[in-house]
Motif scaffolding. Structure first.
Motif, PDB file in Angstrom:
ATOM      1  N   ASP A 200      41.798  46.559  30.672  1.00 22.68           N
ATOM      2  CA  ASP A 200      43.159  46.685  31.172  1.00 22.68           C
ATOM      3  C   ASP A 200      43.353  45.949  32.492  1.00 22.68           C
ATOM      4  O   ASP A 200      44.503  45.690  32.899  1.00 22.68           O
ATOM      5  N   TYR A 201      42.251  45.596  33.141  1.00 21.10           N
ATOM      6  CA  TYR A 201      42.332  44.819  34.378  1.00 21.10           C
ATOM      7  C   TYR A 201      42.994  43.467  34.117  1.00 21.10           C
ATOM      8  O   TYR A 201      43.554  42.839  35.025  1.00 21.10           O
TER       9      TYR A 201
ATOM     10  N   TYR B  18      45.707  42.909  32.665  1.00 19.64           N
ATOM     11  CA  TYR B  18      47.161  42.944  32.774  1.00 19.64           C
ATOM     12  C   TYR B  18      47.672  42.452  34.127  1.00 19.64           C
ATOM     13  O   TYR B  18      48.727  41.823  34.202  1.00 19.64           O
ATOM     14  N   ASN B  19      46.938  42.728  35.160  1.00 18.58           N
ATOM     15  CA  ASN B  19      47.373  42.354  36.495  1.00 18.58           C
ATOM     16  C   ASN B  19      46.542  41.229  37.099  1.00 18.58           C
ATOM     17  O   ASN B  19      46.677  40.939  38.296  1.00 18.58           O
ATOM     18  N   ASN B  20      45.682  40.623  36.300  1.00 22.45           N
ATOM     19  CA  ASN B  20      44.821  39.565  36.819  1.00 22.45           C
ATOM     20  C   ASN B  20      44.731  38.448  35.783  1.00 22.45           C
ATOM     21  O   ASN B  20      43.936  38.520  34.844  1.00 22.45           O
TER      22      ASN B  20
ATOM     23  N   LYS C  88      50.942  41.307  27.658  1.00 18.28           N
ATOM     24  CA  LYS C  88      51.102  42.248  28.766  1.00 18.28           C
ATOM     25  C   LYS C  88      50.538  41.720  30.086  1.00 18.28           C
ATOM     26  O   LYS C  88      50.605  42.401  31.103  1.00 18.28           O
ATOM     27  N   VAL C  89      49.987  40.516  30.061  1.00 18.60           N
ATOM     28  CA  VAL C  89      49.378  39.967  31.272  1.00 18.60           C
ATOM     29  C   VAL C  89      50.463  39.497  32.247  1.00 18.60           C
ATOM     30  O   VAL C  89      51.463  38.886  31.847  1.00 18.60           O
ATOM     31  N   HIS C  90      50.257  39.773  33.505  1.00 22.29           N
ATOM     32  CA  HIS C  90      51.155  39.278  34.560  1.00 22.29           C
ATOM     33  C   HIS C  90      50.713  37.850  34.903  1.00 22.29           C
ATOM     34  O   HIS C  90      49.860  37.636  35.764  1.00 22.29           O
TER      35      HIS C  90
ATOM     36  N   ASN D 208      54.285  35.486  39.277  1.00 19.67           N
ATOM     37  CA  ASN D 208      55.413  36.191  39.864  1.00 19.67           C
ATOM     38  C   ASN D 208      56.739  35.563  39.445  1.00 19.67           C
ATOM     39  O   ASN D 208      57.750  36.246  39.323  1.00 19.67           O
TER      40      ASN D 208
END
Length: 595
Positions: A35-36, A38-40, A116-118, A121
């Motif tokens: 799940d890491y 998603y924000n990396n 779902k990955v960011h 920005n």
């Protein structure tokens, strides 16, 4: 049976996707949860990076040693072993099961999380990043499936033409791994489906644009800077649309070939898919005139920027400074190991300078066998008297050749003079090697090299083969060029006459033989012959021959070098023995059951 996959421990690649040369830099082992991702975005790219590290076409395997084109003076060479009868499902240097299946596992894992990955920005850039990354993943999965079918597709005991298990979902410890193989046709459909998904998401090529007007319609609203950030030239070397189209061409040709035609594949499709790649470069007019010597176009190689491909090459591996190929294959008098020895069989495949096979040539002579020949012979093979290296040293391969400083001693380069270093056939390899490398211990030098993963010449030959079968030698299926046109162009750029080509241009069978032979020459020592013979259902047991020269008597005597011990079932490679042992639903290809 369940198979426990430790997919939570990944070797994650860093985010430095900047060129073909530093595409993925493996970072330290990372035990972060999935799940890491998603924000990396870097972590997510690392998962896809693990698939990239498993690309099968990253180096020259010299599988020709397992064919009638070459032998090796190294007794431990794996292809030398299988050619002599030691090929088993438990000892298989052609195996691609583990790496390609692992590559698909990483692709599936990536695809299950990519939405779902960011990615950034900037929402516009984030959407484009997601498209590109997912497009790469679909293209990679199609590529891995192609290589799996090539190496492991075949018939089971019941006469069914099978591929491999199709897996498109992410797997975990609760997944069922004991699943049967899908049919070959189903696997081909999976390739085409993935190619289509990839092509909807990827640009044909990565390139920087200079105005908003060049932005594709689907991304209107993005700025030039945003587009270049995602699809710019910095990503050269990554999977793109042109590469996906090329692999579709390769897969279609495989499926249409005699060994796999029971899948229902058509030659027309193979020709059309190849033409899509070639039409982008203008067809025959886009053929690189120097493409037949791509490995020795030194200024071109040295000048390639990171990720950039020359005109001949559609996709390539990393460029690096080394002398590995020369160390392994220069003649021993030039401090090389002379490992790969082209055969007399291969030398005989080169026509005379007018394009006639030497068996029907009126200008070829057994007493001066290297005169009046196709110029590619001297470019690809070191024969007796050929000049090699920075000092253009003449190489003497004769059986009675003596040392230039002491004529009571044998020289280092003569046929069978020194076991494990001298040629076994009377020939040394020249193709792939840079002649400006110096291996002298007092003045050793290195030069830039790269491995082409896909050359346009391969796609031209794919088209020629398929077009001849679909429409005959001069038919073009509406593409503006025919099999005849392709072969004529290949000959013209190498300085080979087309007299023979003209004489057979209405004969489909003779044209097929000529196309097969052109493929043998043009793609030699790049890892094609081993697979081509099998997909053609061609004989595998032709004895490897050499040439023993007596310079005192001026005689040339063909000699037996190696027999080939293949069985008929070996046209299709085995499923790894350990996999069949673990999973009772996984059927082995016919003939390999107990081997």
């Amino acid at each position: 049976m369940k198979k426990i996959l430790n997919i939570l421990t990944l070797t994650v690649a860093a985010l430095a996707f900047t060129s073909c040369d530093d595409l993925f830099e493996p970072a330290i082992e990372n035990n972060l949860g999935l799940d890491y991702m998603y924000n990396n975005a870097g972590y997510a790219e690392g998962v896809l990076g693990n698939a990239y590290t498993r690309i099968p076409c990253g180096s020259f395997p010299f599988s020709e040693v397992g064919t009638d084109d070459a032998v090796s003076n190294d007794p431990a060479n794996n292809y030398r072993k299988i050619a002599s009868g030691s090929w088993t499902s438990d000892s298989n240097p052609t195996e691609r099961w583990r790496d390609c299946r692992a590559g698909i596992t990483y692709v599936n894992l990536f695809l299950s999380k990519a939405d779902k990955v960011h990615w950034a920005n900037d929402e516009v850039a984030a959407g484009m990043f997601k498209d590109r990354e997912m497009g790469e993943a679909y293209g990679m999965r199609a590529m891995f499936m192609y290589y799996l079918l090539q190496a492991h597709g075949g018939y089971d005991e019941q006469g069914n033409l099978l591929g491999v298990p199709i897996v498109t979902a992410s797997e975990d410890v609760n997944s069922e791994f004991n699943i049967p193989r899908n049919t070959f046709a189903e696997c081909m459909k999976a390739i085409y489906d993935d190619c289509q998904k990839a092509l909807e998401l990827l640009p044909t090529n990565y390139a920087d644009i200079s105005s908003d007007a060049q932005i594709p319609t689907k991304y209107k609203g993005a700025s030039t800077g945003q587009y270049n950030r995602v699809f710019g030239s910095i990503f050269n070397g990554r999977m793109n649309g042109a590469i996906v189209e090329a692999f579709r061409s390769k897969a279609a040709l495989l499926a249409a070939s005699p060994a796999f035609q029971a899948s229902g594949a058509k030659w027309e499709d193979a020709a059309n898919y190849s033409a899509q790649v070639l039409d982008r470069i203008g067809g025959v007019s886009g053929m690189d005139k120097n493409g037949w010597t791509w490995y020795s176009n030194n200024k071109e190689i040295d000048g390639l920027a990171n990720g950039e491909c020359p005109k001949e090459v559609l996709w390539r591996g990393e460029k690096s400074s080394n002398n590995d190929l020369e160390t392994n294959n220069f003649p021993p008098s030039l401090y090389g190991k002379g490992l790969i020895n082209p055969t007399q069989n291969f030398v005989n495949a080169f026509p005379d300078k007018n394009g006639y096979p030497i068996t029907v040539s009126t200008i070829y002579s057994d007493t001066i066998p290297y005169a009046n020949r196709d110029p590619r012979l001297a470019a690809y093979v070191v024969f007796n008297g050929g000049q090699v290296g920075v000092n253009n040293t003449a190489i003497n391969t004769a059986a009675d050749a003596t040392d230039t400083k002491d004529n009571t001693k044998l020289n280092k380069d003569g046929i069978n003079h020194f076991s494990g270093s001298s040629t076994r056939t009377g020939y040394y390899l020249r193709k792939l090697l840079r002649q400006d490398v110096n291996l002298d211990p007092t003045a050793t030098s290195k030069q830039m090299h790269y491995t082409p993963r896909i050359r346009f010449t391969e796609i031209f030959l794919n088209y020629a083969e398929a077009a001849n079968e679909a429409w005959g030698p001069t038919g073009n299926g509406g593409h503006g060029y025919s099999a005849y046109d392709i072969i004529a162009a290949l000959h013209n750029r190498a300085g080979v006459g087309n007299d023979y080509l003209e004489s057979i241009k209405t004969d489909k069978d003779k044209m097929r033989q000529l196309i097969h032979n052109e493929r043998r020459i043009e793609l030699s020592f790049e890892g094609f012959r081993f697979w081509d013979l099998r997909r053609w259902n061609a004989p595998l047991t032709e004895k490897a021959m050499g040439m023993s020269i007596n310079s005192a008597k001026h005689t040339y005597s063909p000699v037996d070098v190696e027999t080939r011990d293949y069985k008929d079932y070996m046209n299709y490679g085995p499923i790894p023995y350990t996999e069949v042992l673990k999973y009772d639903q996984l059927q082995q290809n016919k003939g390999w059951e107990l081997k």
